[in-house]
Design an enzyme around this catalytic site. Sequence first.
Site, PDB file in Angstrom:
ATOM      1  N   HIS A  65       4.217 -15.175  -2.709  1.00 19.60           N
ATOM      2  CA  HIS A  65       3.636 -13.897  -2.303  1.00 19.60           C
ATOM      3  C   HIS A  65       4.730 -12.856  -2.073  1.00 19.60           C
ATOM      4  O   HIS A  65       4.562 -11.671  -2.402  1.00 19.60           O
ATOM      5  CB  HIS A  65       2.813 -14.091  -1.024  1.00 19.60           C
ATOM      6  CG  HIS A  65       2.144 -12.841  -0.532  1.00 19.60           C
ATOM      7  ND1 HIS A  65       1.095 -12.248  -1.195  1.00 19.60           N
ATOM      8  CD2 HIS A  65       2.395 -12.061   0.564  1.00 19.60           C
ATOM      9  CE1 HIS A  65       0.726 -11.157  -0.530  1.00 19.60           C
ATOM     10  NE2 HIS A  65       1.495 -11.027   0.530  1.00 19.60           N
ATOM     11  N   ALA A  78       8.904  -3.670   5.296  1.00 20.05           N
ATOM     12  CA  ALA A  78       9.724  -4.881   5.404  1.00 20.05           C
ATOM     13  C   ALA A  78       8.940  -6.044   4.809  1.00 20.05           C
ATOM     14  O   ALA A  78       7.827  -6.340   5.251  1.00 20.05           O
ATOM     15  CB  ALA A  78      10.091  -5.161   6.855  1.00 20.05           C
ATOM     16  N   VAL A  79       9.527  -6.679   3.804  1.00 17.51           N
ATOM     17  CA  VAL A  79       8.921  -7.847   3.175  1.00 17.51           C
ATOM     18  C   VAL A  79       9.859  -9.018   3.416  1.00 17.51           C
ATOM     19  O   VAL A  79      11.028  -8.979   3.037  1.00 17.51           O
ATOM     20  CB  VAL A  79       8.722  -7.622   1.662  1.00 17.51           C
ATOM     21  CG1 VAL A  79       7.991  -8.815   1.052  1.00 17.51           C
ATOM     22  CG2 VAL A  79       7.964  -6.331   1.400  1.00 17.51           C
ATOM     23  N   ILE A  80       9.355 -10.063   4.065  1.00 18.69           N
ATOM     24  CA  ILE A  80      10.181 -11.212   4.438  1.00 18.69           C
ATOM     25  C   ILE A  80       9.682 -12.451   3.692  1.00 18.69           C
ATOM     26  O   ILE A  80       8.481 -12.741   3.657  1.00 18.69           O
ATOM     27  CB  ILE A  80      10.142 -11.436   5.961  1.00 18.69           C
ATOM     28  CG1 ILE A  80      10.681 -10.181   6.664  1.00 18.69           C
ATOM     29  CG2 ILE A  80      10.947 -12.668   6.357  1.00 18.69           C
ATOM     30  CD1 ILE A  80      10.583 -10.223   8.175  1.00 18.69           C
ATOM     31  N   ARG A 105      19.329  -5.430   9.693  1.00 18.11           N
ATOM     32  CA  ARG A 105      19.321  -4.218   8.867  1.00 18.11           C
ATOM     33  C   ARG A 105      18.440  -3.126   9.452  1.00 18.11           C
ATOM     34  O   ARG A 105      18.266  -2.068   8.835  1.00 18.11           O
ATOM     35  CB  ARG A 105      18.866  -4.564   7.444  1.00 18.11           C
ATOM     36  CG  ARG A 105      19.915  -5.360   6.679  1.00 18.11           C
ATOM     37  CD  ARG A 105      19.348  -6.143   5.522  1.00 18.11           C
ATOM     38  NE  ARG A 105      20.403  -6.824   4.774  1.00 18.11           N
ATOM     39  CZ  ARG A 105      21.032  -7.933   5.182  1.00 18.11           C
ATOM     40  NH1 ARG A 105      20.681  -8.491   6.348  1.00 18.11           N
ATOM     41  NH2 ARG A 105      21.997  -8.473   4.463  1.00 18.11           N
ATOM     42  N   GLU A 131       0.811  -1.223   0.000  1.00 17.16           N
ATOM     43  CA  GLU A 131       0.000   0.000   0.000  1.00 17.16           C
ATOM     44  C   GLU A 131       0.848   1.278   0.000  1.00 17.16           C
ATOM     45  O   GLU A 131       0.314   2.383  -0.118  1.00 17.16           O
ATOM     46  CB  GLU A 131      -0.926   0.017   1.214  1.00 17.16           C
ATOM     47  CG  GLU A 131      -2.069  -0.977   1.164  1.00 17.16           C
ATOM     48  CD  GLU A 131      -1.624  -2.425   1.385  1.00 17.16           C
ATOM     49  OE1 GLU A 131      -2.168  -3.325   0.716  1.00 17.16           O
ATOM     50  OE2 GLU A 131      -0.721  -2.642   2.227  1.00 17.16           O
ATOM     51  N   ASP A 154       6.955 -19.218   2.408  1.00 19.80           N
ATOM     52  CA  ASP A 154       6.966 -20.474   1.659  1.00 19.80           C
ATOM     53  C   ASP A 154       6.257 -20.360   0.311  1.00 19.80           C
ATOM     54  O   ASP A 154       6.227 -21.318  -0.457  1.00 19.80           O
ATOM     55  CB  ASP A 154       6.287 -21.573   2.481  1.00 19.80           C
ATOM     56  CG  ASP A 154       7.076 -21.891   3.750  1.00 19.80           C
ATOM     57  OD1 ASP A 154       8.317 -21.753   3.715  1.00 19.80           O
ATOM     58  OD2 ASP A 154       6.454 -22.259   4.755  1.00 19.80           O
ATOM     59  N   THR A 155       5.666 -19.202   0.034  1.00 22.45           N
ATOM     60  CA  THR A 155       4.942 -19.039  -1.227  1.00 22.45           C
ATOM     61  C   THR A 155       5.580 -17.928  -2.064  1.00 22.45           C
ATOM     62  O   THR A 155       6.534 -17.275  -1.634  1.00 22.45           O
ATOM     63  CB  THR A 155       3.457 -18.689  -0.970  1.00 22.45           C
ATOM     64  OG1 THR A 155       3.385 -17.368  -0.405  1.00 22.45           O
ATOM     65  CG2 THR A 155       2.829 -19.684   0.004  1.00 22.45           C
TER      66      THR A 155
END
Length: 220
Positions: free
Chosen positions: A153, A145-147, A192, A123, A150-151
Amino acid sequence: MASFTAGYKLSLVRPSLASSSPQHLFPSLNRAALSFSSTSLPSISLVSTGNLRSRSIVASAAVGPKLLLGSLTSTQGLKFAVVVARFNGIVTNLLLEGALETFRRYSVKEEDITVVSVPGSFEIPVVAQKLGKTGAYDAILCIGAVIRGDTTHYDAVANSAASGVLSAGLSSGVPCIFGVLTCDDMDQALNRAGGKSGNKGAEAALTAIEMASLCKHHLS
C-alpha cells in the site's frame, strides 16, 4: 596591443583566411592567450581590420546569458495555498508548523495563506489541481507523510502522491511543491519533521516562495 584577461575564450574571425593559423596571423599573441577555456565563460572575438599587413585587431566582449531567478525576499503580493493531509497527523502537523513559520519569517502575510485539510496524501493532488486552476494562488504547497508498512500500500500511495502533485502543477500552470515525506518508519518521519534532519515542511515553503516569485515576476 591591448592585453586580455586570462580565462576568456578567444576566437579569431578571418573568413578569407580560415585555413591560416591564429599564431601566423597574430604573432604578438602568445599561445596562452589563444587557448580555449570553459565555454561557460564570456567570449572575446578578435576581428582583423584594415590592411592585412597591419594585423590590427578589435576586441569585443560577447553578452552572456540572461539569468532568471526567483527571490526569497520579494514576497509582497504572493499568495499561497497549503494542502495538508491529516493521516499521520503527528508528523504532518509539525511539517505544517515549519512551513507556516517559514512563510512568516519571509514576510508572507497570514491573509495570503490558505490551508486546506484533506484525509490523506492520496487526496492531495486533486485538491492541489483545483486550487491551482482557480488562479488565486502563486504556488501550492503539498504536505503529507507516507510511512512504509507490511504491505505494498505504501508504494501505491507514495507513487500516486508524487506523480499526482507533478501532474497538478503541469495541468494548472501553478507550481505545486512536493512536501510529502516517504519514510520507512515513524522515527525517520519525525527526524524530518523538525528533528535532527531539519523540517522538510520549512524547506518546501522556501521552494514555494522561490517558484512563486520566479513564475510571477519573470514567467507570467
